[in-house]
Scaffold this motif. Sequence first.
Motif, PDB file in Angstrom:
ATOM      1  N   PHE A   5     -12.487  69.450 -11.878  1.00 55.75           N
ATOM      2  CA  PHE A   5     -13.553  70.439 -11.789  1.00 55.75           C
ATOM      3  C   PHE A   5     -13.716  71.159 -13.119  1.00 55.75           C
ATOM      4  O   PHE A   5     -12.742  71.425 -13.825  1.00 55.75           O
ATOM      5  CB  PHE A   5     -13.259  71.467 -10.693  1.00 55.75           C
ATOM      6  CG  PHE A   5     -13.135  70.869  -9.316  1.00 55.75           C
ATOM      7  CD1 PHE A   5     -14.251  70.640  -8.535  1.00 55.75           C
ATOM      8  CD2 PHE A   5     -11.888  70.531  -8.808  1.00 55.75           C
ATOM      9  CE1 PHE A   5     -14.137  70.089  -7.276  1.00 55.75           C
ATOM     10  CE2 PHE A   5     -11.759  69.974  -7.544  1.00 55.75           C
ATOM     11  CZ  PHE A   5     -12.892  69.750  -6.782  1.00 55.75           C
ATOM     12  N   VAL A   6     -14.975  71.457 -13.459  1.00 52.77           N
ATOM     13  CA  VAL A   6     -15.269  72.300 -14.608  1.00 52.77           C
ATOM     14  C   VAL A   6     -16.088  73.493 -14.132  1.00 52.77           C
ATOM     15  O   VAL A   6     -16.831  73.399 -13.138  1.00 52.77           O
ATOM     16  CB  VAL A   6     -16.033  71.530 -15.711  1.00 52.77           C
ATOM     17  CG1 VAL A   6     -15.169  70.428 -16.290  1.00 52.77           C
ATOM     18  CG2 VAL A   6     -17.341  70.960 -15.186  1.00 52.77           C
ATOM     19  N   ASP A   7     -15.919  74.620 -14.839  1.00 55.33           N
ATOM     20  CA  ASP A   7     -16.629  75.838 -14.486  1.00 55.33           C
ATOM     21  C   ASP A   7     -18.129  75.642 -14.714  1.00 55.33           C
ATOM     22  O   ASP A   7     -18.555  75.183 -15.783  1.00 55.33           O
ATOM     23  CB  ASP A   7     -16.107  77.002 -15.324  1.00 55.33           C
ATOM     24  CG  ASP A   7     -16.745  78.309 -14.940  1.00 55.33           C
ATOM     25  OD1 ASP A   7     -16.354  78.893 -13.926  1.00 55.33           O
ATOM     26  OD2 ASP A   7     -17.675  78.734 -15.666  1.00 55.33           O
ATOM     27  N   ALA A   8     -18.928  75.980 -13.725  1.00 55.71           N
ATOM     28  CA  ALA A   8     -20.377  75.757 -13.819  1.00 55.71           C
ATOM     29  C   ALA A   8     -21.040  76.671 -14.840  1.00 55.71           C
ATOM     30  O   ALA A   8     -22.162  76.395 -15.275  1.00 55.71           O
ATOM     31  CB  ALA A   8     -21.028  75.959 -12.452  1.00 55.71           C
TER      32      ALA A   8
ATOM     33  N   TRP B  45     -22.102  69.135  -7.650  1.00 53.21           N
ATOM     34  CA  TRP B  45     -22.081  70.597  -7.754  1.00 53.21           C
ATOM     35  C   TRP B  45     -21.519  71.188  -6.461  1.00 53.21           C
ATOM     36  O   TRP B  45     -22.016  70.903  -5.373  1.00 53.21           O
ATOM     37  CB  TRP B  45     -23.479  71.132  -7.997  1.00 53.21           C
ATOM     38  CG  TRP B  45     -23.510  72.326  -8.901  1.00 53.21           C
ATOM     39  CD1 TRP B  45     -22.865  73.515  -8.709  1.00 53.21           C
ATOM     40  CD2 TRP B  45     -24.230  72.457 -10.133  1.00 53.21           C
ATOM     41  NE1 TRP B  45     -23.133  74.378  -9.726  1.00 53.21           N
ATOM     42  CE2 TRP B  45     -23.971  73.758 -10.633  1.00 53.21           C
ATOM     43  CE3 TRP B  45     -25.062  71.615 -10.855  1.00 53.21           C
ATOM     44  CZ2 TRP B  45     -24.516  74.232 -11.812  1.00 53.21           C
ATOM     45  CZ3 TRP B  45     -25.605  72.076 -12.034  1.00 53.21           C
ATOM     46  CH2 TRP B  45     -25.345  73.370 -12.518  1.00 53.21           C
ATOM     47  N   HIS B  46     -20.471  72.016  -6.575  1.00 51.16           N
ATOM     48  CA  HIS B  46     -19.887  72.663  -5.398  1.00 51.16           C
ATOM     49  C   HIS B  46     -20.928  73.541  -4.726  1.00 51.16           C
ATOM     50  O   HIS B  46     -21.743  74.188  -5.391  1.00 51.16           O
ATOM     51  CB  HIS B  46     -18.664  73.496  -5.815  1.00 51.16           C
ATOM     52  CG  HIS B  46     -17.832  73.976  -4.671  1.00 51.16           C
ATOM     53  ND1 HIS B  46     -18.168  75.085  -3.925  1.00 51.16           N
ATOM     54  CD2 HIS B  46     -16.686  73.485  -4.127  1.00 51.16           C
ATOM     55  CE1 HIS B  46     -17.259  75.277  -2.979  1.00 51.16           C
ATOM     56  NE2 HIS B  46     -16.338  74.318  -3.077  1.00 51.16           N
TER      57      HIS B  46
ATOM     58  N   VAL C 168     -11.318  73.953 -14.579  1.00 50.69           N
ATOM     59  CA  VAL C 168     -10.843  74.950 -13.616  1.00 50.69           C
ATOM     60  C   VAL C 168     -10.214  74.226 -12.431  1.00 50.69           C
ATOM     61  O   VAL C 168     -10.525  73.063 -12.160  1.00 50.69           O
ATOM     62  CB  VAL C 168     -11.983  75.862 -13.103  1.00 50.69           C
ATOM     63  CG1 VAL C 168     -12.526  76.730 -14.216  1.00 50.69           C
ATOM     64  CG2 VAL C 168     -13.085  75.037 -12.474  1.00 50.69           C
ATOM     65  N   GLY C 169      -9.356  74.936 -11.693  1.00 52.80           N
ATOM     66  CA  GLY C 169      -8.806  74.420 -10.448  1.00 52.80           C
ATOM     67  C   GLY C 169      -7.840  73.272 -10.639  1.00 52.80           C
ATOM     68  O   GLY C 169      -7.523  72.847 -11.750  1.00 52.80           O
TER      69      GLY C 169
ATOM     70  N   SER D 170     -20.079  77.449  -8.152  1.00 53.31           N
ATOM     71  CA  SER D 170     -19.122  77.877  -9.167  1.00 53.31           C
ATOM     72  C   SER D 170     -18.533  76.734  -9.982  1.00 53.31           C
ATOM     73  O   SER D 170     -18.063  76.948 -11.104  1.00 53.31           O
ATOM     74  CB  SER D 170     -17.976  78.641  -8.501  1.00 53.31           C
ATOM     75  OG  SER D 170     -17.233  77.777  -7.631  1.00 53.31           O
ATOM     76  N   ARG D 171     -18.552  75.507  -9.448  1.00 55.41           N
ATOM     77  CA  ARG D 171     -17.868  74.399 -10.108  1.00 55.41           C
ATOM     78  C   ARG D 171     -18.720  73.135 -10.060  1.00 55.41           C
ATOM     79  O   ARG D 171     -19.558  72.976  -9.185  1.00 55.41           O
ATOM     80  CB  ARG D 171     -16.525  74.102  -9.432  1.00 55.41           C
ATOM     81  CG  ARG D 171     -15.493  75.211  -9.522  1.00 55.41           C
ATOM     82  CD  ARG D 171     -14.281  74.885  -8.660  1.00 55.41           C
ATOM     83  NE  ARG D 171     -14.582  74.989  -7.231  1.00 55.41           N
ATOM     84  CZ  ARG D 171     -13.816  74.484  -6.272  1.00 55.41           C
ATOM     85  NH1 ARG D 171     -12.718  73.805  -6.584  1.00 55.41           N
ATOM     86  NH2 ARG D 171     -14.140  74.627  -5.011  1.00 55.41           N
TER      87      ARG D 171
ATOM     88  N   ASP E  66     -14.872  73.434   1.378  1.00 52.80           N
ATOM     89  CA  ASP E  66     -14.327  73.080   0.069  1.00 52.80           C
ATOM     90  C   ASP E  66     -13.929  71.617  -0.025  1.00 52.80           C
ATOM     91  O   ASP E  66     -13.475  71.169  -1.081  1.00 52.80           O
ATOM     92  CB  ASP E  66     -13.095  73.947  -0.241  1.00 52.80           C
ATOM     93  CG  ASP E  66     -13.476  75.360  -0.645  1.00 52.80           C
ATOM     94  OD1 ASP E  66     -14.608  75.531  -1.149  1.00 52.80           O
ATOM     95  OD2 ASP E  66     -12.663  76.281  -0.451  1.00 52.80           O
TER      96      ASP E  66
END
Length: 429
Positions: A300-303, A266-267, A309-310, A271-272, A328
Amino acid sequence: MRKTGGRLRRATALGVALGLVVLGAPAPTAAHGTVPAHSTVTDRTPAGSTAGAVPSQVHDPWLWQATVGQRPAGPAALVFFTDRTRYFESTGVLVARDGAYRLIPIRIAEGHGLLSPDGRHYLRPQSGELLDLTTGRQRRTMKPGLDPFAWSPDGRRVLGTRSNDDSVISFGPDNQQLNDPEKPDDLLVVDPYQGTEQVVAAGTFAAHYAAAWSPAGELVAVAGPPDVAASVTERQRLVVVDPASGSLRWQVDLGERRMLAGPAAWHPDGSRVALLAFDGCAGLGCTPEQTAARTWRIEFVDAASGHAVGQPLPVAASTSKIVGWRGDDPLVQEVSGTERDTDRQAVLAALSPGGAREVLVTAPAGSTGLAVPGELLTRAAFGGPEPRPSPFAAPLWLYLALAVPMLLAVALVVRRRRRRHVVSGAARA
């Protein structure tokens, strides 16, 4: 008699000195090289060093290095795993924040444990035991059978899985199967200090392969095969759920070429969620050559939704998981080498979107894992001094084993000299 007593004291001092020389001799293994002339072999990092920083390089312990239980050393700067110890099998090696090295013996078939975020505790898998690195005390605080994935950010909870499979298949009189060797596993949130546990309603999984907490600790992401057929084909599902309420936020099928990227997937901005993905042959039918030819990346996937995403980030095939973040930049563990554990080497590296790679920590050859407390990962406290293990940090039994024969030898010499003195005195009389 005074002369004899003086000789005894001198001989005893000589014996102790010889014992220290023996302890200071390098272990008879190729894993230890000679200590460079400029390095200081001590059990403590020299004064003025960066307190609490993660060393950039660590070394193999001495064969007689004391265990945490024998000589506690304090909170961890890091732990690595190697079979180049006196146990000749995978063993945890604690490098404390003051530079001291200690061993964490691992039982047969026991996996690698987890370091608490503050570096004070080491949680053993399966046994439910918690080892206090500052006191050396180990106690069972949880029900056995837990495979831990990750500590919560606040260090109060552990996310893990427990298998419910029946270990033995039994049949009735009509040859009907009476039990289920492949029951769905439980995803658990456990208090490692009090032993309380809560089952997380994350849906049905045949097994859980990886899990991660959100930065605030209110959500968890878990991945694994949803059923037995998916286990065979190595297909996984990713689920994000609120562990307190059991509220399912979303789920996506990852297929057989994507997986959750580890305990720090988890970022840090929430967010991701990061995935490890590869191109190339997938499934059980791949040859070693095809497996080696895979190309890997971080996706990455959107949380909030699970949508992609990205931009993907290429990584080395030796990348095994994300262990933390520096802004990051993901901090990844890489275990390079061949299938033989003795040829492997673990490193921690920081990866940037521009493709740069910075090695932060290097473990010795033969290492198969590295763990750094979350507190130090969050502070990015890297670049510390490179302490070497002290040959004098040995268990008490080794000192006794060396001292007793020497003292017996000294006593024998003194006894013979007394006899000679008595005989010579009688002859003169």
